[in-house]
Design an enzyme around this catalytic site. Structure first.
Site, PDB file in Angstrom:
ATOM      1  N   HIS A  50      25.714 -47.057   7.564  1.00  0.00           N
ATOM      2  CA  HIS A  50      26.570 -47.606   6.517  1.00  0.00           C
ATOM      3  C   HIS A  50      25.727 -48.164   5.389  1.00  0.00           C
ATOM      4  CE1 HIS A  50      25.730 -50.879   9.399  1.00  0.00           C
ATOM      5  NE2 HIS A  50      25.637 -51.647   8.330  1.00  0.00           N
TER       6      HIS A  50
ATOM      7  N   CYS B 210      25.092 -62.022  14.641  1.00  0.00           N
ATOM      8  CA  CYS B 210      23.986 -61.098  14.899  1.00  0.00           C
ATOM      9  C   CYS B 210      23.140 -61.009  13.641  1.00  0.00           C
ATOM     10  CB  CYS B 210      24.511 -59.723  15.317  1.00  0.00           C
ATOM     11  SG  CYS B 210      25.506 -58.882  14.053  1.00  0.00           S
TER      12      CYS B 210
END
Length: 689
Positions: A66, A201
């Protein structure tokens, strides 16, 4: 009429690709054909830049490449299914389901919305199983859009009837954290157990939301009320303080430090990596129950679950987290280095090196005298330099323990200056302060005291402990080590100094702004951040800056002399690299390294080593920590200094051209934006070198 996120022509159920680059290209071609991407190579370059920062493979055979790109006209998702699997860097093997996500440049929220919703859908086995079994591209697209695949809507119908929504937004089972929380009740009708959780994360996207979804589903199955705060890339919405106050326990599933951690002080806490939140949520909920029932009021909470023992689950051990903490401190320190150092350099340029002996401008300042203005600049710069070690220590502690770590960190850093422990003392003070605050935060305190913990109790106790340790226990040995290191450097001459130059040159060019680069840069700036820096410290600063200029200059020169070896985008980046290299911004070479690391990085390191050796051999010195060619007049033996930079640039250029020529084909497209963040760099403003 809105355009759907994905249509049948953006689905390839027989993706024939052997590598992740081939997979991205095949799916991107569909986006180009659909009119959603305007420049195939430019878009793929942006994808490669994102992939270079961190692999996009997820557990369960999934890849989600992405990026945001100026070549994308509207938020778009393409899906491919591979029979043989494609390596996207996941620990459990190749990906068979590949989702290529494209968002227009600047469309952060669209990008993150697509990613977060897709990540939640990927936690549902029925969703991934259905995609693996689907035989119709139209039905697969409908499934990803969150529609009934049995409707088998045509693309024309989809164009007319669907909206630009993220995958799965219409799923009844998706839900939000609040929905999951409100549905939880104990099976026996008693008041349900309450948990608050934080997931995060390193990229703040996929694993963050996958862990949240996993915890919510497990809590619903266990009859537990849960509220999850996802600390993602687009910021985060804080949990209601009343919800936190009512919680029986806390779960931290994170691979980066929890922001504003002091809000949860005193609660029984389970502290694990984000992948544990994805893979074993029921176990974490059970552990939270156990700790809440077994911890007596006022007693310390149980220590965090073993994060290092979860390496298969977590992926980031203590070494990775230590690097993150240290880089946080360095990133916040660098602006003080740049501002203070450049003002000191300007002071020297106006008043000569004797300006360091000028009286305080508070007592003597003449508006019409250049000498007074030079003294003013020098003394302001010296004041800024005085913050270097406290800021370094304070923000290392901040990286470990959030805001409560700032006070003991700054105090410890100030003490490091007082006892002449220097840069090493600042590192130690920051780590000690962070560890002390984290230990205090695990203490379960009565509810009436929780409000004053972060503003009174934690700063008081942690500062006292850190001060004691720095003054009495560890400060003096560190000061002795710092003195010994300084004496050793002062004794280097001849071949030993040249070898040090080679080492510093290699470090500056290894990761182009990453942790290794920053260690060398911080070492150099720490040496000149004193009232009277040694000659060796000035040589080290000169060496570090010269080597850091080589990679972008070499890539710029290579694209000029052998343009046919580079893509159109790389040649455009090469023009910007001239300016970036001359300004001592090593990040200018990152687009080239991201696209072709095995050729670019060794070439850059070779040139950096040559430049480092020559600057040491030429006895070049530098009092400014930044500036590139713009501070050449402040450099000792400036002509030889420029020769050293030119020699290293020539070596790197020759090597990268040789390696690319021997390959015989063009490299993958390079990232278009020259300012891409270096792999491993802290999330802060671009750092010199």
């Amino acid at each position: 009429m809105n355009t759907p996120l994905i249509t049948a022509d953006l689905v390839d159920l027989d993706l024939n690709a052997g590598t992740k680059d081939e997979a991205a290209r095949a799916l991107a071609r569909r986006m180009v054909a659909a009119g959603r991407v305007t420049d195939l190579d430019g878009f793929l370059a942006d994808c490669a830049a994102r992939e270079a920062q961190m692999p996009t493979g997820l557990e369960g055979g999934i890849g989600i490449p992405h990026c945001r790109s100026a070549h994308v006209t509207r938020p778009t998702l393409a899906f491919g299914r591979s029979a043989r699997g494609i390596d996207f860097g996941a620990a459990d093997g190749p990906a068979t389901l590949v989702f290529l996500i494209a968002a227009p440049a600047g469309a952060d929220q669209d990008h993150l919305s697509i990613l977060s919703a897709l990540a939640r859908d990927l936690m549902r086995a029925e969703f991934t199983d259905a995609l693996r079994a689907e035989t119709s591209a139209a039905r697969a697209a409908a499934l990803i859009r969150g529609e009934d695949p049995q409707a088998e809507a045509t693309d024309a119908d989809a164009d007319a009837d669907t909206t630009d929504e993220a995958p799965g937004e219409s799923h009844e089972t998706g839900g939000t954290a609040d929905d999951a929380a409100d549905s939880g009740t104990d099976r026996d009708g008693a008041e349900p157990f309450r948990i608050v959780a934080v997931t995060s994360c390193p990229t703040g996207i996929a694993h963050t939301y996958m862990a949240a979804e996993s915890l919510e589903r497990a809590a619903q199955a266990e009859g537990v009320r849960i509220h999850v705060e996802t600390q993602g890339s687009a910021g985060f919405e804080r949990l209601d303080p009343t919800v936190i106050a009512a919680a029986d326990a806390v779960i931290f599933a994170h691979d980066v430090e929890v922001r504003e951690r002091d809000r949860f002080a005193g609660k029984p806490t389970v502290d694990v990596g984000v992948k544990a939140g994805i893979n074993r949520p029921a176990e974490l909920i059970a552990e939270a129950r156990r700790r809440a029932t077994e911890t007596p009021a006022g007693a310390p909470t149980t220590a965090p679950m073993d994060r290092t023992g979860e390496s298969a689950d977590n992926g980031d051990g203590f070494g990775t987290r230590l690097r993150t903490w240290l880089m946080t401190g360095v990133s916040y320190m660098v602006p003080f280095v740049a501002a203070g150092g450049l003002m000191i350099a300007l002071g020297f340029a106006l008043g000569g090196y004797e300006i360091s002996d000028a009286p305080s401008v508070a007592d003597h300042f003449v508006w019409t005298e250049a000498h007074s203005w030079a003294a003013l600049l020098f003394q302001i710069g010296g004041a800024a330099f005085g913050f270097l070690i406290p800021v370094l220590a304070g923000y290392i502690a901040y990286g470990m323990a959030d805001r409560p770590g700032l006070v003991p960190g700054f105090v410890g850093g100030a003490i490091a200056i007082t006892i002449d422990a220097g840069f090493l003392g600042g590192l130690a003070a920051g780590l000690v302060a962070g560890a002390v605050v984290r230990a205090i935060q695990r203490v379960n305190v009565p509810a009436p005291l929780r409000g004053i913990m972060p503003v009174v109790v934690i700063p008081l106790i942690s500062s006292a402990i850190v001060g004691f340790l720095m003054f009495i226990v560890i400060g003096k040995p560190i000061a002795s080590a710092q003195s010994g290191l300084t004496d050793w450097l002062e004794g280097l001459s001849g071949s030993n100094a040249v070898l040090l130059g080679v080492l510093l040159g290699l470090m500056m060019c290894f990761d182009l702004g990453g942790p290794v680069n920053k260690v060398a840069y911080a070492f150099a700036t720490g040496g000149i951040a004193v009232a009277d820096p040694s000659e060796t410290s000035l040589k080290i600063m000169a060496t570090v800056m010269a080597a850091g200029m080589v990679p972008p200059l070499a890539m710029a020169l290579a694209t000029t002399v052998r343009g046919k070896l580079f893509t159109k985008t790389e040649k455009e980046n090469g023009k910007a690299a001239w300016v970036l290299g001359a300004s001592f911004i090593s990040e200018g070479a990152i687009p080239f390294a991201a696209a072709d690391p095995l050729r670019v990085i060794p070439s850059a390191m070779a040139g950096g080593a040559v430049t480092g050796a020559l600057t040491m051999a030429f006895d070049n010195t530098l009092r400014a920590p930044h500036g590139g060619v713009f501070v050449v007049p402040l450099i000792g033996s400036p002509f030889l200094y420029l020769i050293a930079i030119a020699a290293g640039t020539a070596v790197s250029t020759a090597l990268v051209i040789l390696l690319k020529s021997r390959r015989g084909t063009k490299p993958a497209a390079a990232p278009e934006a020259a300012g891409t963040t270096a792999p491993g760099a802290a999330a802060a403003a671009p750092v010199p070198a």
